[in-house]
Design a protein around this motif. Structure first.
Motif, PDB file in Angstrom:
ATOM      1  N   THR A 135       0.838  -1.171   0.188  1.00 56.44           N
ATOM      2  CA  THR A 135       0.195  -0.092   0.006  1.00 56.44           C
ATOM      3  C   THR A 135       1.025   1.212  -0.091  1.00 56.44           C
ATOM      4  N   LEU A 136       0.133   2.072  -0.641  1.00 59.58           N
ATOM      5  CA  LEU A 136       1.028   3.592  -0.821  1.00 59.58           C
ATOM      6  C   LEU A 136       0.270   4.805  -0.423  1.00 59.58           C
ATOM      7  N   ASP A 137       0.408   5.521   0.518  1.00 59.79           N
ATOM      8  CA  ASP A 137      -0.129   6.729   0.836  1.00 59.79           C
ATOM      9  C   ASP A 137       0.474   7.943   0.056  1.00 59.79           C
ATOM     10  N   ILE A 138      -0.350   8.365  -0.794  1.00 61.53           N
ATOM     11  CA  ILE A 138       0.164   9.239  -1.705  1.00 61.53           C
ATOM     12  C   ILE A 138      -0.465  10.812  -1.656  1.00 61.53           C
ATOM     13  N   ALA A 139      -0.201  12.013  -1.701  1.00 61.47           N
ATOM     14  CA  ALA A 139      -0.638  13.189  -1.927  1.00 61.47           C
ATOM     15  C   ALA A 139      -0.267  13.845  -3.366  1.00 61.47           C
ATOM     16  N   LEU A 140      -1.218  14.473  -3.936  1.00 60.03           N
ATOM     17  CA  LEU A 140      -0.920  15.375  -5.171  1.00 60.03           C
ATOM     18  C   LEU A 140      -1.153  16.668  -4.512  1.00 60.03           C
ATOM     19  N   VAL A 141      -0.228  17.699  -5.064  1.00 59.04           N
ATOM     20  CA  VAL A 141      -0.125  19.124  -4.626  1.00 59.04           C
ATOM     21  C   VAL A 141      -0.473  19.762  -5.822  1.00 59.04           C
ATOM     22  N   GLN A 142      -1.554  20.649  -5.759  1.00 62.80           N
ATOM     23  CA  GLN A 142      -2.168  21.452  -6.448  1.00 62.80           C
ATOM     24  C   GLN A 142      -1.742  22.831  -6.343  1.00 62.80           C
ATOM     25  N   THR A 143      -1.167  23.522  -7.340  1.00 61.31           N
ATOM     26  CA  THR A 143      -0.609  24.789  -6.935  1.00 61.31           C
ATOM     27  C   THR A 143      -1.109  25.863  -8.088  1.00 61.31           C
ATOM     28  N   ARG A 144      -0.752  27.136  -7.960  1.00 58.28           N
ATOM     29  CA  ARG A 144      -0.820  28.182  -8.948  1.00 58.28           C
ATOM     30  C   ARG A 144       0.617  28.965  -8.786  1.00 58.28           C
ATOM     31  N   THR A 145       1.483  28.228  -9.180  1.00 53.92           N
ATOM     32  CA  THR A 145       2.792  28.677  -9.157  1.00 53.92           C
ATOM     33  C   THR A 145       3.099  30.148  -9.852  1.00 53.92           C
ATOM     34  N   PRO A 146       4.028  30.860  -8.869  1.00 58.40           N
ATOM     35  CA  PRO A 146       4.115  32.111  -9.433  1.00 58.40           C
ATOM     36  C   PRO A 146       5.320  32.193 -10.513  1.00 58.40           C
ATOM     37  N   ALA A 147       5.954  33.536 -10.741  1.00 54.91           N
ATOM     38  CA  ALA A 147       6.882  33.485 -12.081  1.00 54.91           C
ATOM     39  C   ALA A 147       8.179  33.479 -11.679  1.00 54.91           C
ATOM     40  N   THR A 148       8.610  33.126 -10.377  1.00 51.70           N
ATOM     41  CA  THR A 148      10.195  33.131 -10.298  1.00 51.70           C
ATOM     42  C   THR A 148      10.151  32.082  -9.277  1.00 51.70           C
ATOM     43  N   ALA A 149      11.444  31.455  -9.359  1.00 50.61           N
ATOM     44  CA  ALA A 149      11.791  30.103  -8.480  1.00 50.61           C
ATOM     45  C   ALA A 149      11.621  30.330  -6.953  1.00 50.61           C
ATOM     46  N   ALA A 150      12.210  31.459  -6.496  1.00 51.69           N
ATOM     47  CA  ALA A 150      12.027  31.721  -5.108  1.00 51.69           C
ATOM     48  C   ALA A 150      10.675  31.849  -4.695  1.00 51.69           C
ATOM     49  N   ALA A 151       9.749  32.633  -5.411  1.00 47.20           N
ATOM     50  CA  ALA A 151       8.385  32.667  -5.035  1.00 47.20           C
ATOM     51  C   ALA A 151       7.736  31.301  -5.163  1.00 47.20           C
ATOM     52  N   GLY A 152       8.084  30.689  -6.109  1.00 49.64           N
ATOM     53  CA  GLY A 152       7.315  28.952  -6.480  1.00 49.64           C
ATOM     54  C   GLY A 152       7.765  28.124  -5.014  1.00 49.64           C
ATOM     55  N   LEU A 153       9.164  28.268  -4.463  1.00 49.86           N
ATOM     56  CA  LEU A 153       9.274  27.518  -3.315  1.00 49.86           C
ATOM     57  C   LEU A 153       8.446  27.763  -2.121  1.00 49.86           C
ATOM     58  N   ALA A 205      14.450  34.381 -15.336  1.00 48.56           N
ATOM     59  CA  ALA A 205      14.301  33.870 -14.059  1.00 48.56           C
ATOM     60  C   ALA A 205      14.910  32.498 -14.238  1.00 48.56           C
ATOM     61  N   LEU A 206      15.051  32.345 -15.224  1.00 47.68           N
ATOM     62  CA  LEU A 206      15.784  30.632 -15.257  1.00 47.68           C
ATOM     63  C   LEU A 206      17.224  30.668 -14.704  1.00 47.68           C
ATOM     64  N   ALA A 207      17.609  29.459 -14.156  1.00 44.88           N
ATOM     65  CA  ALA A 207      18.959  29.125 -13.776  1.00 44.88           C
ATOM     66  C   ALA A 207      19.204  27.566 -13.976  1.00 44.88           C
ATOM     67  N   ASP A 208      20.423  27.311 -13.882  1.00 47.62           N
ATOM     68  CA  ASP A 208      20.984  26.085 -13.960  1.00 47.62           C
ATOM     69  C   ASP A 208      20.233  25.177 -13.083  1.00 47.62           C
ATOM     70  N   GLU A 209      20.014  23.745 -13.183  1.00 40.85           N
ATOM     71  CA  GLU A 209      19.021  22.931 -12.145  1.00 40.85           C
ATOM     72  C   GLU A 209      19.883  23.060 -10.997  1.00 40.85           C
ATOM     73  N   ALA A 210      21.355  22.944 -10.840  1.00 40.67           N
ATOM     74  CA  ALA A 210      21.988  23.067  -9.644  1.00 40.67           C
ATOM     75  C   ALA A 210      21.952  24.452  -8.890  1.00 40.67           C
ATOM     76  N   ALA A 211      21.726  25.649  -9.676  1.00 43.26           N
ATOM     77  CA  ALA A 211      21.538  26.806  -8.907  1.00 43.26           C
ATOM     78  C   ALA A 211      20.062  27.351  -8.634  1.00 43.26           C
ATOM     79  N   ASP A 212      19.327  26.671  -9.295  1.00 42.32           N
ATOM     80  CA  ASP A 212      17.751  26.788  -8.898  1.00 42.32           C
ATOM     81  C   ASP A 212      17.401  27.049  -7.493  1.00 42.32           C
ATOM     82  N   PRO A 213      16.880  27.998  -7.045  1.00 46.01           N
ATOM     83  CA  PRO A 213      16.428  27.769  -5.531  1.00 46.01           C
ATOM     84  C   PRO A 213      15.456  26.856  -5.124  1.00 46.01           C
ATOM     85  N   ALA A 214      14.381  26.884  -5.996  1.00 44.37           N
ATOM     86  CA  ALA A 214      13.306  25.900  -5.728  1.00 44.37           C
ATOM     87  C   ALA A 214      13.601  24.385  -5.625  1.00 44.37           C
ATOM     88  N   VAL A 215      14.756  24.063  -6.752  1.00 45.03           N
ATOM     89  CA  VAL A 215      15.304  22.712  -6.686  1.00 45.03           C
ATOM     90  C   VAL A 215      16.182  22.559  -5.366  1.00 45.03           C
TER      91      VAL A 215
END
Length: 280
Positions: free
Chosen positions: A4-22, A59-69
């Motif tokens: 068995t697996l307990d899951i959750a889906l997260v529904q969002t309204r993501t903003p326009a920058t990675a910092a705000a997205g996080l 707003a784009l960053a490399d994956e390693a530098a993205d604050p949300a990642v």
């Protein structure tokens, strides 16, 4: 393998920058973990959604530098959960190609990247209502399908427009996927008409659980997305859903033995035959 697996889906309204997205997604992920989810799935564009090219490029960053990642990796490790990040928009890293990668990241409970998948199919369309999308101008398509091992079975990765290409999902199922993620930022016209039907069809065809976390509502860049995140079981039944566009969680408990039962009852994955195509 856990049954068995307990899951959750997260529904969002993501903003326009990675910092705000996080900042936007973090409280929902924390709540999902506190409510018992072991696998938490987020939508396409979890870090940022911005269709205006100049602002998006800034707003784009490399994956390693993205604050949300970075923040999402830290959350997975802190909370001890698997985090299926529906996608992040990051620099592709391909020399001479300024387009972004639209990239799913599967994070394990240590925060390590267990799998990466770059969206294969990009969405170019002129809609009757006047909306125009040219994803190919901004996003470099991926080259390979991806499945990843989890404690509950193999997880196949896909993103949004991919859902219209059933051969991809058949390939994921034949590679052993019993769970398939379809994170999305569906447009409202296509979402209202096709979202649930397509997801149920992909579940029926593959005999797999389909996990579909979505963006919803009107975003900072003016786009309007269709929420209605949902979970479909291997028999094609919707077992959990949101009935609106607002940020929220959708919880479900999955009986993983349902995959074997569905595939046993309709063993179509075993019955492929070669055939000649008609002449165009």
């Amino acid at each position: 393998m856990a049954e068995t697996l307990d899951i959750a889906l997260v529904q969002t309204r993501t903003p326009a920058t990675a910092a705000a997205g996080l900042v936007h997604v973090e409280p929902l992920i924390r709540r999902a973990a506190a409510e018992g989810a072991k696998l938490i799935a987020t939508p396409e564009g979890t870090n940022l959604l911005e269709q205006r090219r100049a602002l998006r490029d800034a707003a784009l960053a490399d994956e390693a530098a993205d604050p949300a990642v970075a923040g999402l990796k830290g959350l997975a490790a802190e909370l001890g959960v698997w985090l299926a990040v529906g996608s992040v928009l990051v620099r592709s890293g391909v020399e001479g190609d300024a387009r972004a990668a639209n990239r799913s990241l599967l994070l394990d409970p240590t925060g390590a990247v267990a799998a990466r998948y770059d969206k294969l199919h990009v969405f170019d369309v002129d809609l009757p209502g006047g909306e125009t999308y040219r994803e190919s101008a901004a996003v470099r398509p991926g080259e390979a399908a991806v499945v990843a091992d989890t404690p509950w079975g193999r997880l196949g990765l896909s993103i949004c427009y991919d859902v219209r290409f059933p051969h991809l999902y058949r390939g994921l199922a034949k590679a052993g996927a019993s769970l398939i993620a379809v994170p999305a930022a569906f447009t409202r016209p296509t979402g209202e008409a096709h979202w649930e039907t397509l997801l149920r069809a992909r579940a029926i065809e593959t005999g797999a659980f389909v996990l579909a976390p979505a963006q919803g509502g009107t975003h900072e860049d003016g786009r309007r997305t269709w929420g209605r995140s949902l979970v479909v079981d291997p028999w094609g039944q919707v077992i959990a859903r949101a009935d609106h566009d607002e940020p929220c969680l959708v919880h479900a408990k999955l009986d993983m033995s349902a995959v074997e039962r569905a595939r046993g009852a309709v063993p179509s994955l075993l019955h492929d035959r070669d055939f000649d195509l008609p002449t165009p």
